[in-house]
Design a protein around this motif. Structure first.
Motif, PDB file in Angstrom:
ATOM      1  N   PHE A 142      35.688  45.639  24.134  1.00 38.46           N
ATOM      2  CA  PHE A 142      36.814  46.277  23.439  1.00 38.46           C
ATOM      3  C   PHE A 142      37.969  46.426  24.424  1.00 38.46           C
ATOM      4  O   PHE A 142      37.802  47.039  25.481  1.00 38.46           O
ATOM      5  CB  PHE A 142      36.353  47.641  22.924  1.00 38.46           C
ATOM      6  N   THR A 190      42.804  49.543  26.807  1.00 33.12           N
ATOM      7  CA  THR A 190      43.482  50.085  27.992  1.00 33.12           C
ATOM      8  C   THR A 190      44.264  49.008  28.737  1.00 33.12           C
ATOM      9  O   THR A 190      43.833  47.861  28.818  1.00 33.12           O
ATOM     10  CB  THR A 190      42.433  50.713  28.922  1.00 33.12           C
ATOM     11  N   SER A 246      45.534  57.079  28.010  1.00 35.41           N
ATOM     12  CA  SER A 246      45.355  57.947  26.846  1.00 35.41           C
ATOM     13  C   SER A 246      46.479  57.783  25.832  1.00 35.41           C
ATOM     14  O   SER A 246      46.400  58.321  24.743  1.00 35.41           O
ATOM     15  CB  SER A 246      45.333  59.401  27.313  1.00 35.41           C
ATOM     16  N   TRP A 275      39.991  47.545  32.795  1.00 39.67           N
ATOM     17  CA  TRP A 275      38.712  48.249  32.635  1.00 39.67           C
ATOM     18  C   TRP A 275      37.961  47.843  31.365  1.00 39.67           C
ATOM     19  O   TRP A 275      37.512  48.693  30.582  1.00 39.67           O
ATOM     20  CB  TRP A 275      38.921  49.770  32.612  1.00 39.67           C
ATOM     21  N   THR A 329      34.945  47.018  29.741  1.00 38.51           N
ATOM     22  CA  THR A 329      33.489  47.020  29.929  1.00 38.51           C
ATOM     23  C   THR A 329      32.900  45.818  29.188  1.00 38.51           C
ATOM     24  O   THR A 329      33.247  45.590  28.023  1.00 38.51           O
ATOM     25  CB  THR A 329      32.876  48.340  29.409  1.00 38.51           C
ATOM     26  N   SER A 383      39.201  61.070  26.907  1.00 35.08           N
ATOM     27  CA  SER A 383      38.921  62.039  27.978  1.00 35.08           C
ATOM     28  C   SER A 383      38.771  63.420  27.343  1.00 35.08           C
ATOM     29  O   SER A 383      39.230  63.650  26.217  1.00 35.08           O
ATOM     30  CB  SER A 383      40.062  62.052  28.987  1.00 35.08           C
ATOM     31  N   GLU A 413      40.273  66.105  27.922  1.00 37.31           N
ATOM     32  CA  GLU A 413      41.577  66.714  27.598  1.00 37.31           C
ATOM     33  C   GLU A 413      42.099  66.150  26.277  1.00 37.31           C
ATOM     34  O   GLU A 413      42.614  66.887  25.430  1.00 37.31           O
ATOM     35  CB  GLU A 413      42.598  66.428  28.715  1.00 37.31           C
TER      36      GLU A 413
HETATM   37  C1  LIG Z   1      34.117  52.589  33.845  1.00 36.79           C
HETATM   38  C2  LIG Z   1      35.194  52.508  32.815  1.00 36.79           C
HETATM   39  C3  LIG Z   1      34.973  51.798  31.647  1.00 36.79           C
HETATM   40  C4  LIG Z   1      35.984  51.675  30.700  1.00 36.79           C
HETATM   41  N1  LIG Z   1      35.783  50.876  29.605  1.00 36.79           N
HETATM   42  C5  LIG Z   1      36.837  50.611  28.786  1.00 36.79           C
HETATM   43  C6  LIG Z   1      36.726  49.620  27.756  1.00 36.79           C
HETATM   44  O1  LIG Z   1      35.675  48.989  27.564  1.00 36.79           O
HETATM   45  N2  LIG Z   1      37.821  49.348  26.998  1.00 36.79           N
HETATM   46  C7  LIG Z   1      39.005  50.011  27.174  1.00 36.79           C
HETATM   47  O2  LIG Z   1      39.947  49.738  26.445  1.00 36.79           O
HETATM   48  N3  LIG Z   1      39.134  50.975  28.131  1.00 36.79           N
HETATM   49  C8  LIG Z   1      38.093  51.282  28.936  1.00 36.79           C
HETATM   50  N4  LIG Z   1      38.216  52.220  29.940  1.00 36.79           N
HETATM   51  C9  LIG Z   1      39.451  52.976  30.039  1.00 36.79           C
HETATM   52  C10 LIG Z   1      39.274  54.435  29.660  1.00 36.79           C
HETATM   53  O3  LIG Z   1      39.106  54.551  28.288  1.00 36.79           O
HETATM   54  C11 LIG Z   1      40.506  55.177  30.220  1.00 36.79           C
HETATM   55  O4  LIG Z   1      40.246  55.378  31.593  1.00 36.79           O
HETATM   56  C12 LIG Z   1      40.746  56.485  29.533  1.00 36.79           C
HETATM   57  O5  LIG Z   1      41.231  56.267  28.244  1.00 36.79           O
HETATM   58  C13 LIG Z   1      41.772  57.331  30.281  1.00 36.79           C
HETATM   59  O6  LIG Z   1      42.936  56.597  30.554  1.00 36.79           O
HETATM   60  P1  LIG Z   1      43.523  56.560  32.033  1.00 36.79           P
HETATM   61  O7  LIG Z   1      42.410  56.336  32.968  1.00 36.79           O
HETATM   62  O8  LIG Z   1      44.653  55.640  32.071  1.00 36.79           O
HETATM   63  O9  LIG Z   1      44.030  58.043  32.286  1.00 36.79           O
HETATM   64  P2  LIG Z   1      45.445  58.645  31.883  1.00 36.79           P
HETATM   65  O10 LIG Z   1      45.700  58.477  30.423  1.00 36.79           O
HETATM   66  O11 LIG Z   1      46.464  58.198  32.839  1.00 36.79           O
HETATM   67  O12 LIG Z   1      45.147  60.190  32.123  1.00 36.79           O
HETATM   68  C14 LIG Z   1      45.014  60.764  33.419  1.00 36.79           C
HETATM   69  C15 LIG Z   1      44.612  62.220  33.232  1.00 36.79           C
HETATM   70  O13 LIG Z   1      45.600  62.900  32.467  1.00 36.79           O
HETATM   71  C16 LIG Z   1      45.034  63.455  31.286  1.00 36.79           C
HETATM   72  N5  LIG Z   1      45.998  63.309  30.200  1.00 36.79           N
HETATM   73  C17 LIG Z   1      46.605  62.182  29.757  1.00 36.79           C
HETATM   74  N6  LIG Z   1      47.410  62.448  28.728  1.00 36.79           N
HETATM   75  C18 LIG Z   1      47.341  63.778  28.518  1.00 36.79           C
HETATM   76  C19 LIG Z   1      47.944  64.678  27.592  1.00 36.79           C
HETATM   77  N7  LIG Z   1      48.793  64.246  26.639  1.00 36.79           N
HETATM   78  N8  LIG Z   1      47.625  65.973  27.662  1.00 36.79           N
HETATM   79  C20 LIG Z   1      46.748  66.419  28.578  1.00 36.79           C
HETATM   80  N9  LIG Z   1      46.140  65.636  29.473  1.00 36.79           N
HETATM   81  C21 LIG Z   1      46.426  64.330  29.446  1.00 36.79           C
HETATM   82  C22 LIG Z   1      43.768  62.657  31.042  1.00 36.79           C
HETATM   83  O14 LIG Z   1      42.810  63.401  30.325  1.00 36.79           O
HETATM   84  C23 LIG Z   1      43.309  62.391  32.472  1.00 36.79           C
HETATM   85  O15 LIG Z   1      42.621  63.516  32.956  1.00 36.79           O
HETATM   86  C24 LIG Z   1      37.218  52.349  30.897  1.00 36.79           C
HETATM   87  C25 LIG Z   1      37.430  53.086  32.059  1.00 36.79           C
HETATM   88  C26 LIG Z   1      36.456  53.145  33.017  1.00 36.79           C
HETATM   89  C27 LIG Z   1      36.744  53.884  34.288  1.00 36.79           C
END
Ligand SMILES: Cc1cc2nc3c(=O)[nH]c(=O)nc-3n(C[C@H](O)[C@H](O)[C@H](O)COP(=O)(O)OP(=O)(O)OC[C@H]3O[C@@H](n4cnc5c(N)ncnc54)[C@H](O)[C@@H]3O)c2cc1C
Length: 640
Positions: free
Chosen positions: A173, A176, A182, A208, A210, A429, A431
């Motif tokens: 899927f 990201t 998010s 990312w 998976t 996440s 949050e």
């Molecule tokens: C091992 C792994 C596997 C993954 N697998 C997949 C996959 O198969 N397919 C895919 O599409 N994605 C995948 N992801 C991505 C994963 O879904 C994202 O890491 C996740 O959605 C968070 O996005 P970000 O890391 O960019 O954090 P960000 O969105 O940058 O957020 C950083 C921090 O800020 C907080 N935050 C962000 N916005 C807000 C808000 N409005 N209010 C309050 N807090 C907020 C978040 O909770 C987090 O703590 C994977 C990630 C990892 C590490």
């Protein structure tokens, strides 16, 4: 580094507004079916919606499959080898395919096992304890990968074409992006329709992914630009992983889940037939969210498995390890942890079972319950595994391999902690889950009072909204003053657990009142009071877990032990609920906002001095490189 003041205020506001709009459009706005979770936040404990529990379907084939899977995991899977090699061997993947483990929920008509969700969850619990990376492999494929959205939203032709393949092929899927975590409003991957509408050309970088390194099929979320004949918007496509223009550029490595094959996938002028579009243009996020309504339960299954495993290790170790003249489990500080692990594990199982059966019965809207299950299970199981590491002392911090090398039982507690950490980040996440659930919790208020708090609404609309709200609150508010929870015999049919349900009923009304006070105080600004809303949601999650525990304890073949565990969990949960209620209005939130802003404005930067310079060279987020690059399919390179 960019200073906060440097970011143009207007731009930030517009971006925030766009993000909110995209989230709002993706949200299912209608409530066609009853919802336990929605009622709970409205102050009504509708225990009748989960009690009696929908009868779980007993499937002879399902039981036989689980038995084969158990034997396979016990005899053919070496979890420590996967951890060591950072690799799930081909024999394991092929063995799982032979068992049908990639098509557990795919209907039989399309070659799958056609089993209900509860069997899928039980299967994940088995493979997850063999090694959590296998759980991630199967759930990325079946919960968010190609089969589920195609099953739910695909045309018959798409089902015929893709579902049989998904039984033996691996899918991923891709939502990201480097700049899109998010906040899907920033989605940059483009899908441009060609002139006759027969195909789309996709360009973008996905982060990312998976299974992305070894997948055969992908679900890609891409933005279709609005144009004549195209409503545009974020759209879901099924894409062949070996299509011309797709490259996997990096195999990412993480704190845990060392066995997953997670990549950076670049799409460069990838032509995808229009027949591979799932649903309509612009429906991509809605499809992803609806898919997740039940898909989200796969993480609770893996979390429950980790907690069960932790309970067993905690029990065995605490009764054998003697310090200060007694088994450590008899020292009160450790006993408290064992009690927490046992009670929480029971609640996790209850939440999983109740939510899974609700999903299978498909009678109610379970979007809130599934989201609460995801939030609660990932947060609580993390604490469970952390407590296990503490109980194991130094051995909790030592790797299984090292323990085994010096002749001790190779218990991978530290690995479990590392593997579990991601659950609080991906598939929403914590949050974001709190915001998502809070949005549903205040939905009733927004729908009656929406125009009153909307600064853009004119006086006429505001007056109409005020009349509507007045009528609603005149009926609703008095209903929050008294209820079955105050009647000493209320919920008597639940025997020794009745007092807990009375508590839940009272707490649910109290919770609804607090939401109302929050709405009255902050109105449209309530959405920015994230810490307040977070506590509201956390209370809701505890109340759901208590309700599920009480109902589950009395279901099917449960005995007195289950009642005792439910009782213990409810007692612990009630303390947390009281604490959360207390912090709704007495907290340091305002001070925390001030301090955080000061930190971001570098006021306290001196505090960072005295250590080595922590800044590491390189951009925070990699710039997307134009054009195609060399395909580096790790899996293919290795296998030849
Ligand atoms: C091992 C792994 C596997 C993954 N697998 C997949 C996959 O198969 N397919 C895919 O599409 N994605 C995948 N992801 C991505 C994963 O879904 C994202 O890491 C996740 O959605 C968070 O996005 P970000 O890391 O960019 O954090 P960000 O969105 O940058 O957020 C950083 C921090 O800020 C907080 N935050 C962000 N916005 C807000 C808000 N409005 N209010 C309050 N807090 C907020 C978040 O909770 C987090 O703590 C994977 C990630 C990892 C590490």
């Amino acid at each position: 580094m960019t200073k906060v003041e440097d970011v143009h205020e207007d731009e930030m506001r517009v971006n925030a507004e766009q993000a909110r709009q995209v989230a709002e459009q993706a949200r299912e706005s209608r409530w066609d079916r009853e919802s336990f979770g929605k009622e709970l936040f409205l102050g009504r404990l509708r225990i009748d919606l989960i009690d009696p529990l929908p009868a779980g379907e007993i499937s002879v084939e399902g039981e036989a499959f689980l038995e084969r899977l158990r034997v396979f995991c016990e005899t053919k899977v070496d979890g420590q080898k996967i951890e060591r090699d950072a690799w799930i061997p081909d024999e394991v993947i092929n063995g799982l395919k032979d068992l049908g483990a990639f098509g557990i929920k795919i209907p039989r008509a399309y070659g799958g096992l056609g089993l209900p969700a509860v069997y899928y969850h039980r299967a994940l619990m088995l493979v997850g304890t063999a090694n959590p990376s296998i759980g991630a492999l199967l759930s990325a494929h079946q919960s968010i990968g190609v089969p589920q959205p195609v099953k739910m939203f695909g045309t018959e032709q798409q089902k015929q074409e893709f579902l049989p393949r998904c039984v033996r092929e691996i899918t991923a899927f891709l939502l990201t992006e480097p700049d899109v975590g998010s906040d899907p409003a920033r989605l940059a991957t483009r899908a441009v329709p060609n002139s006759d509408g027969s195909s789309y050309t996709l360009n973008g970088v996905k982060l990312w992914t998976t299974n992305g390194v070894l997948a055969d099929l992908l679900v890609v979320m891409a933005r279709v630009p609005e144009s004549e004949g195209h409503r545009g918007g974020i759209t879901a496509f099924v894409v062949e992983a070996d299509a011309e223009g797709i490259t996997v550029e990096n195999r990412n490595t993480f704190l845990g889940l060392r066995g997953i094959e997670n990549g950076v996938t670049r799409l460069h002028d990838v032509v995808v037939p229009a027949t591979n579009r799932i649903g309509r243009e612009g429906d991509g996020l809605k499809i992803a969210l609806k898919t997740l309504n039940t898909g989200r339960l796969s993480l609770p299954a893996l979390c429950t498995a980790a907690s069960k495993w932790s309970l067993r290790i905690a029990r065995e170790w605490s009764s054998q390890r003697v310090q200060w003249g007694r088994p450590i489990g008899e020292h009160e500080a450790i006993a408290g942890k064992i009690s927490f692990i046992a009670a929480t594990t029971f609640a996790l199982e209850a939440v999983l079972d109740v939510s899974g059966r609700l999903a299978d019965a498909d009678r109610h809207d379970i979007r809130i319950e599934a989201a609460l299950a995801k939030l609660f299970s990932t947060e609580l199981s993390w604490q469970v595994v952390d407590e296990l590491v503490q109980i194991r002392g130094g051995r909790g911090y030592e790797t299984a391999e090292s323990l085994a090398a010096r002749g001790e039982r190779g218990v991978p507690a530290e690995q479990m902690l590392r593997d579990m950490r991601i659950n609080r980040i991906f598939e929403g996440s914590s949050e974001i889950m709190r915001l998502l659930i809070a949005r549903e919790a205040v939905d009733a208020h927004l729908s009656v009072a929406g125009d009153i708090i909307d600064p853009k609404a004119d006086l006429q609309h505001k007056a109409r909204a005020a009349a509507r709200a007045g009528a609603f609150y005149a009926r609703w508010l008095p209903s929050l003053l008294t209820g079955k929870g105050q009647v000493p015999s209320g919920f008597g049919e639940h025997g020794p657990l009745a007092e807990h349900l009375r508590f839940v009923e009272r707490a649910s009304r109290r919770l609804a009142r607090q939401i109302f006070y929050g709405m009255s105080r902050w109105q449209g600004r309530l959405e920015h009071r994230q810490l307040f809303l977070g506590r509201i949601v956390d209370i809701g999650a505890e109340l759901y877990a208590m309700s599920a525990s009480c109902v589950y304890a009395r279901s099917d073949a449960q005995d007195d032990s289950a009642i005792e565990l439910a009782d213990a969990f409810c007692n612990q949960s009630r303390r947390r609920v009281e604490h959360l209620f207390g912090r709704l209005w007495r907290n340091t939130d305002a001070d925390d906002r001030v301090l955080a802003r000061q930190v971001l404005e570098n006021r306290h930067q001196w505090l960072e001095e005295g250590v080595l310079d922590a800044s590491i060279d390189g951009p925070w987020i990699a710039e997307a490189q134009p054009g195609p690059s060399q395909r580096q399919n790790h899996r293919r390179i290795v296998s030849g």
